[in-house]
Scaffold this active site. Structure first.
Site, PDB file in Angstrom:
ATOM      1  CG  ASP A  27      -2.057   1.000   1.087  1.00 30.18           C
ATOM      2  OD1 ASP A  27      -3.206   0.574   0.911  1.00 30.18           O
ATOM      3  OD2 ASP A  27      -1.788   2.232   1.139  1.00 30.18           O
ATOM      4  CG  HIS A  61      -6.920  -2.799   2.874  1.00 35.04           C
ATOM      5  ND1 HIS A  61      -6.146  -1.670   2.720  1.00 35.04           N
ATOM      6  CD2 HIS A  61      -8.118  -2.495   2.309  1.00 35.04           C
ATOM      7  CE1 HIS A  61      -6.847  -0.725   2.108  1.00 35.04           C
ATOM      8  NE2 HIS A  61      -8.047  -1.206   1.843  1.00 35.04           N
ATOM      9  CD  GLN A  83     -14.603  -0.048  -3.184  1.00 36.64           C
ATOM     10  OE1 GLN A  83     -15.772  -0.319  -2.896  1.00 36.64           O
ATOM     11  NE2 GLN A  83     -13.983  -0.574  -4.223  1.00 36.64           N
ATOM     12  CG  ASN A  91     -12.275  -0.438   3.530  1.00 39.36           C
ATOM     13  OD1 ASN A  91     -12.689  -0.907   4.591  1.00 39.36           O
ATOM     14  ND2 ASN A  91     -11.090   0.148   3.429  1.00 39.36           N
ATOM     15  CG  HIS A 150      -8.671  -2.679  -2.692  1.00 41.85           C
ATOM     16  ND1 HIS A 150      -9.532  -1.903  -3.438  1.00 41.85           N
ATOM     17  CD2 HIS A 150      -8.545  -2.049  -1.503  1.00 41.85           C
ATOM     18  CE1 HIS A 150      -9.899  -0.846  -2.731  1.00 41.85           C
ATOM     19  NE2 HIS A 150      -9.322  -0.918  -1.548  1.00 41.85           N
TER      20      HIS A 150
END
Ligand code: 5GP
Ligand code: ZN
Length: 113
Positions: free
Chosen positions: A29, A101, A93, A86, A99
């Protein structure tokens, strides 16, 4: 279509991939929220979890399998980690490409922000 995560998955952004297979890629990230903060994404574009057709929901298991492998590699198991997806505005989001995390390396707290 102008999607930053699609571009990353295609290798167009110079982002280092820390995991890749035929359906999934993962990368660090940009703004890590924990010592380990990896984004695991499908190569195929889905705007959110809610946009994955029932017939293709297996992709979410593929994301989880990649996260499992990364958690082993990063040695954040058995200490523990958190997986977060999210979805939508109230879900927090901000990038409209599904995606997951993978967060680890510190004590997580609950409730999340
Ligand atoms: P979301 O808030 O949608 O669940 O998470 C999006 C995440 O993508 C954020 O944690 C943000 O830091 C990360 N992010 C946004 N743009 C980029 C980028 O261009 N490269 C990388 N590596 N991460 C990004
Ligand atoms: Zn995309």
């Amino acid at each position: 279509m102008d999607c930053i995560f699609c571009a990353i998955a295609r290798g167009e952004m110079g982002t280092k991939l820390v995991y890749q297979d035929d359906e999934v890629v993962a990368f660090e990230d940009l703004h890590p929220q924990a010592p380990t903060h990896i984004l695991v994404i499908p190569r195929r574009h889905y705007a959110s979890l809610q946009d994955v057709p029932a017939a293709e929901i297996g992709i979410v298991a593929r994301l989880a399998a990649a996260a499992q492998e990364l958690a082993r590699e990063r040695r954040i198991w058995p200490s523990g980690y958190r997986l977060v997806v999210n979805a939508g505005p109230e879900g927090g989001q901000t990038v409209s490409h599904l995606h997951m995390h993978l967060l680890g390396g510190r004590q997580m707290v609950w409730p999340p922000g």
